[in-house]
Scaffold this active site. Structure first.
Site, PDB file in Angstrom:
ATOM      1  N   GLY A  35      -1.270 -15.674  -1.806  1.00 48.62           N
ATOM      2  CA  GLY A  35      -0.855 -16.716  -0.855  1.00 48.62           C
ATOM      3  C   GLY A  35      -1.999 -17.149   0.048  1.00 48.62           C
ATOM      4  CG  MET A  90      -3.616   0.450  11.049  1.00 46.23           C
ATOM      5  SD  MET A  90      -5.339   0.285  10.691  1.00 46.23           S
ATOM      6  CE  MET A  90      -5.313  -0.898   9.345  1.00 46.23           C
ATOM      7  CB  THR A 132      -0.881   0.004   1.276  1.00 47.84           C
ATOM      8  OG1 THR A 132      -1.651  -1.191   1.312  1.00 47.84           O
ATOM      9  CG2 THR A 132      -1.797   1.216   1.319  1.00 47.84           C
ATOM     10  CB  CYS A 133       3.824   2.046   2.080  1.00 47.98           C
ATOM     11  SG  CYS A 133       5.106   3.267   2.236  1.00 47.98           S
ATOM     12  N   GLY A 161     -14.721  11.699   6.567  1.00 39.77           N
ATOM     13  CA  GLY A 161     -13.637  11.289   7.453  1.00 39.77           C
ATOM     14  C   GLY A 161     -12.540  12.335   7.541  1.00 39.77           C
ATOM     15  CG  LEU A 163      -7.756  16.099   7.666  1.00 38.55           C
ATOM     16  CD1 LEU A 163      -7.122  16.536   8.980  1.00 38.55           C
ATOM     17  CD2 LEU A 163      -8.923  17.016   7.324  1.00 38.55           C
ATOM     18  CB  SER A 199      -5.005  -2.304   6.173  1.00 35.10           C
ATOM     19  OG  SER A 199      -4.256  -1.216   5.668  1.00 35.10           O
ATOM     20  CG  HIS A 258      20.758  31.297  14.467  1.00 28.91           C
ATOM     21  ND1 HIS A 258      19.428  31.507  14.759  1.00 28.91           N
ATOM     22  CD2 HIS A 258      21.224  32.438  13.902  1.00 28.91           C
ATOM     23  CE1 HIS A 258      19.101  32.743  14.380  1.00 28.91           C
ATOM     24  NE2 HIS A 258      20.171  33.327  13.864  1.00 28.91           N
TER      25      HIS A 258
END
Ligand code: FAD
Length: 468
Positions: free
Chosen positions: A118, A321, A44-45, A184, A190, A149, A447
């Site tokens: 599988g 997740m 999925t990623c 959602g 978002l 998922s 800095h």
């Protein structure tokens, strides 16, 4: 080796959990096969999650910068136009290069990619069905399930893949929808809402709860919501989506808020209400692998299920997740299988929402810290008082640090601002090292940089911020 169907470890699923576990196990000397139903590795990623969404977030942010923000820097840009096809092609190119990269890593580590679906046909054996229906059985003493998922579908508003879509299709729209409804207000809703809003859609987010991102620090999510509203996104909180129809190529969504019921029309409806464990056709129930009420596989602290020799990691076991959580579990599980001391520190898992500004957190929210630790100290520092943020013209947001009032131990870090996703790494390392707030306050930060805001927030825990 001898038998090329027998391995030390079979991993099912080549997402960030599965492919990392396979690589780590191979590094530790195991002969590994990874069964993956898709030709493209990365799960999925890489294919339909983190990577394509971030590619579109980065592109759409640049487009928005060019159209609204360059003038602040004294850059006159005229004729800026969106080429959505090219933007999508760039995103697809990023995905392809990374998924090929995983294939290269498999080759380097001598991991066999067994292509097909599988099914655990018994303890120690996996039956793999190819696209053409051909079957092959591979065996190993250990099987690791990392099947991830899938998007949750609302029964009353089923996906049609065209008008009512999941995140997968919302990553491939061929036209900018004039109006996009999102059900959602979690990270995925978002982020994808932001992409299409930046590219010109009117975006309305519908959320059943009274707030966005319910698991994150409330003060920070309220500030993020304010910012998204300023960018033009509308939120309907305390609102329940009830049903949808498609008429004349448009979606009509009925929703209810209090006593008000309304039908709202849009070109597309994205349902992003969460993800469910993907255990379809895996055969786990048949061999007695225990799952909880929502279908997540139950494992012990060694990622082993109740059936000896069968392990599970990543989204399919629940918890946060997230890709990096799955990766850590993949490494830890492989190390445990090799007799080493694998471990995941769940308190130090960062969580990021890649909106603008980004919201990133690690550790406890202020609400959780109060409940768990009683007396706490909170230090905050706004990016308006950070020199680099001013130079970048990115002054929105702040850093918030929460410490235990007795021991000064760092309990949580929350960052709303540009590059919060990169900045939160300091908080994750600090929590991993059980740092005190003073440790961060006394560390030298270059800095001018955005991380100076972290140091200042740590100083503010002791009421001694210098620049605010
Ligand atoms: P997955 O990545 O889902 O991989 C599981 C793999 O198993 C898949 O390749 C699948 O094809 C395969 N498989 C399943 N069943 C079988 C079978 N029976 N046989 C063979 N193969 C099988 N997380 C973040 O940390 N950061 C983000 O920015 C982020 N953005 C996201 C954006 C979107 C739009 C989405 C949808 C998700 C995002 N996530 C993000 C979540 C992240 O993608 C998941 O947490 C992560 O992919 C889980 O990894 P996994 O290895 O457990 O499973």
């Amino acid at each position: 080796m001898g038998d090329n169907n027998h391995f030390d470890l079979i991993v099912i699923g080549a997402g960030p959990g599965g492919y990392v576990a396979a690589i780590r196990a191979a590094q530790l000397g195991m002969n590994v096969a990874c069964v993956e139903k898709d030709d493209s590795l990365g799960g999925t990623c890489l294919n339909v999650g983190c990577i394509p969404s971030k590619a579109l977030l980065d592109s759409s942010e640049l487009y928005q910068q060019a159209t609204t923000h360059f003038s602040h820097h004294g850059i006159k840009a005229s004729g800026v136009e969106l080429d959505l096809k090219a933007m999508m092609a760039r995103k697809d190119g990023v995905v392809t290069s990374l998924t090929r990269g995983v294939a290269g890593l498999f080759k380097k580590n001598k991991i066999q990619h067994v292509v097909g679906m599988g099914r655990v046909s018994g303890v120690g054996s996996v039956e793999v069905t190819g696209d053409d229906g051909s079957k092959r059985t591979v065996t190993a003493s250990k099987i690791l399930v990392a099947t991830g998922s899938a998007p949750i579908e609302l029964k009353s508003i089923p996906f049609d893949g065209k008008h009512i879509v999941s995140s997968t299709e919302a990553l491939t729209f061929t036209q900018v929808p004039k109006k996009l409804l999102v059900i959602g207000a979690g990270a995925i809703g978002l982020e994808l809402g932001s992409v299409w809003s930046r590219l010109g859609s009117e975006v309305v987010v519908i959320e059943f709860l009274d707030r966005i991102l319910p698991l994150m620090d409330r003060e920070m999510t309220t500030a993020l919501q304010r910012s998204l509203v300023k960018q033009g996104i509308t939120f309907r909180l305390n609102t329940g989506a009830q049903g949808a129809t498609i008429e004349g190529g448009r979606v009509k969504l009925s929703w209810k808020s209090g006593e008000t019921t309304k039908v709202e029309e849009a070109d597309k409806l994205l349902v992003a209400i969460g993800r469910r464990p993907y255990t379809q056709s895996l055969g786990l129930r048949e061999i007695g692998v225990a799952m909880d009420g929502r279908g997540f596989i139950t494992v012990n602290s060694h990622f082993e299920t109740n059936v000896s020799g069968i392990y599970a990691i990543g989204d399919v076991i629940g918890g946060a997740m997230l890709a990096h959580k799955a990766e850590e579990e993949g490494s830890a599980c492989a190390e445990l299988l090799a007799g080493k001391a694998g471990h995941v520190n769940y308190l130090a898992v960062p969580n990021v929402v890649y909106t603008f500004p980004e919201l990133a957190s690690v550790g406890l929210t202020e609400e959780e810290a109060k409940t768990k630790h009683g007396e706490i100290r909170v230090g905050k520092f706004p990016f308006t008082a950070n020199g680099r943020a001013r130079a970048m013209d990115a002054t929105e947001g702040m850093v918030k640090i929460i410490g235990d009032a007795q021991t000064d131990r760092l309990l949580g870090m929350h960052i709303l601002g540009a590059r919060a996703s990169d900045l939160i790494a300091e908080g994750a390392v600090a929590i991993e090292f059980a740092s005190s707030c003073e440790d961060i306050a006394r560390s030298v930060h270059a800095h001018p940089t955005l991380p100076e805001a972290i140091k200042e927030a740590a100083l503010a825990v002791d009421k001694r911020a210098i620049h605010f």
